[in-house]
Motif scaffolding. Structure first.
Motif, PDB file in Angstrom:
ATOM      1  N   ILE A   1       0.835  -1.206   0.000  1.00 16.01           N
ATOM      2  CA  ILE A   1       0.000   0.000   0.000  1.00 16.01           C
ATOM      3  C   ILE A   1       0.870   1.257   0.000  1.00 16.01           C
ATOM      4  N   VAL A   2       1.952   1.247   0.781  1.00 12.47           N
ATOM      5  CA  VAL A   2       2.845   2.412   0.811  1.00 12.47           C
ATOM      6  C   VAL A   2       3.514   2.605  -0.544  1.00 12.47           C
ATOM      7  N   VAL A   3       4.007   1.530  -1.147  1.00 12.26           N
ATOM      8  CA  VAL A   3       4.652   1.626  -2.466  1.00 12.26           C
ATOM      9  C   VAL A   3       3.665   2.169  -3.504  1.00 12.26           C
ATOM     10  N   THR A   4       2.454   1.656  -3.497  1.00 17.20           N
ATOM     11  CA  THR A   4       1.435   2.115  -4.444  1.00 17.20           C
ATOM     12  C   THR A   4       1.114   3.593  -4.223  1.00 17.20           C
ATOM     13  N   THR A   5       0.989   3.983  -2.980  1.00 17.60           N
ATOM     14  CA  THR A   5       0.694   5.377  -2.647  1.00 17.60           C
ATOM     15  C   THR A   5       1.842   6.290  -3.065  1.00 17.60           C
ATOM     16  N   VAL A   6       3.069   5.866  -2.831  1.00 15.97           N
ATOM     17  CA  VAL A   6       4.235   6.664  -3.239  1.00 15.97           C
ATOM     18  C   VAL A   6       4.262   6.805  -4.761  1.00 15.97           C
ATOM     19  N   GLY A   7       3.991   5.722  -5.478  1.00 13.28           N
ATOM     20  CA  GLY A   7       3.984   5.781  -6.941  1.00 13.28           C
ATOM     21  C   GLY A   7       2.919   6.728  -7.481  1.00 13.28           C
ATOM     22  N   ILE A   8       1.737   6.638  -6.925  1.00 12.99           N
ATOM     23  CA  ILE A   8       0.661   7.539  -7.356  1.00 12.99           C
ATOM     24  C   ILE A   8       1.007   8.976  -6.975  1.00 12.99           C
ATOM     25  N   GLY A   9       1.519   9.155  -5.763  1.00 16.09           N
ATOM     26  CA  GLY A   9       1.919  10.486  -5.317  1.00 16.09           C
ATOM     27  C   GLY A   9       2.997  11.096  -6.195  1.00 16.09           C
ATOM     28  N   HIS A  10       3.947  10.265  -6.631  1.00 14.76           N
ATOM     29  CA  HIS A  10       5.015  10.727  -7.510  1.00 14.76           C
ATOM     30  C   HIS A  10       4.429  11.206  -8.845  1.00 14.76           C
ATOM     31  N   THR A  11       3.480  10.446  -9.374  1.00 19.97           N
ATOM     32  CA  THR A  11       2.828  10.832 -10.626  1.00 19.97           C
ATOM     33  C   THR A  11       2.085  12.155 -10.470  1.00 19.97           C
ATOM     34  N   VAL A  12       1.336  12.291  -9.377  1.00 16.02           N
ATOM     35  CA  VAL A  12       0.583  13.523  -9.135  1.00 16.02           C
ATOM     36  C   VAL A  12       1.538  14.698  -8.926  1.00 16.02           C
ATOM     37  N   PHE A  13       2.650  14.459  -8.220  1.00 10.57           N
ATOM     38  CA  PHE A  13       3.660  15.504  -8.032  1.00 10.57           C
ATOM     39  C   PHE A  13       4.208  15.971  -9.379  1.00 10.57           C
ATOM     40  N   ASN A  14       4.543  15.010 -10.246  1.00 12.67           N
ATOM     41  CA  ASN A  14       5.046  15.368 -11.577  1.00 12.67           C
ATOM     42  C   ASN A  14       4.029  16.206 -12.338  1.00 12.67           C
ATOM     43  N   TRP A  15       2.769  15.837 -12.216  1.00 16.34           N
ATOM     44  CA  TRP A  15       1.697  16.522 -12.938  1.00 16.34           C
ATOM     45  C   TRP A  15       1.453  17.919 -12.376  1.00 16.34           C
ATOM     46  N   LYS A  16       1.239  18.001 -11.057  1.00 16.03           N
ATOM     47  CA  LYS A  16       0.859  19.283 -10.442  1.00 16.03           C
ATOM     48  C   LYS A  16       2.053  20.204 -10.190  1.00 16.03           C
ATOM     49  N   ALA A  17       3.097  19.687  -9.530  1.00 13.58           N
ATOM     50  CA  ALA A  17       4.220  20.543  -9.133  1.00 13.58           C
ATOM     51  C   ALA A  17       5.188  20.802 -10.280  1.00 13.58           C
TER      52      ALA A  17
END
Length: 143
Positions: free
Chosen positions: A9-25
């Protein structure tokens, strides 16, 4: 299996978070591009090389947490059983959660098992290796 699920769950959350970071930030957008798979999304594509790293960094501590609680007499026997179990469970869960169940992040069979190479194989190798890495660390600490 509790520690497997925590790591997964942590790995999946980090991966999704990384994608969202790339998109938004970082502003990685794909305006005007027809998206037919997750690989068409640049903010996701940029995270692919990082996926095995997330797994090799997060699964061994989960295995160590298991060993710290259970304290088996034969760490190596447990480590090998965990390695096989964790790898098989990850493969089955990935088939169900990322291919069979349709959602915005889901993939086709080809997308998951062909286009996601070599990253997927490295991820499964990291998950398999995690309990063995933990066993090496425990052996080094006990020596």
């Amino acid at each position: 299996m509790l520690w497997f699920w925590v790591a997964y769950i942590v790995v999946t959350t980090v991966g999704i978070g990384h994608t969202v970071f790339n998109w938004k930030a970082l502003g990685m957008t794909d305006e005007g591009v027809t998206v037919t798979s997750v690989y068409d999304i640049s903010s996701y594509r940029a995270t692919l090389p990082w996926h095995p790293l997330y797994n090799i960094l997060l699964f061994p501590p989960a295995a160590l947490a298991y060993f710290a609680i259970v304290r088996p007499d034969d760490v190596w026997a447990h480590a090998w059983v965990m390695a096989v179990t964790w790898a098989v469970v990850a493969i089955v869960v990935d088939v169900i959660g990322w291919v069979l169940i349709r959602h915005p992040w889901s993939m086709t069979w080809h997308g998951m098992y062909v286009a996601y190479q070599p990253w997927l194989s490295l991820i499964y190798a990291a998950i398999f290796a995690a309990p063995l890495i933990a066993a090496v660390l425990i052996a080094a600490l006990l020596a």
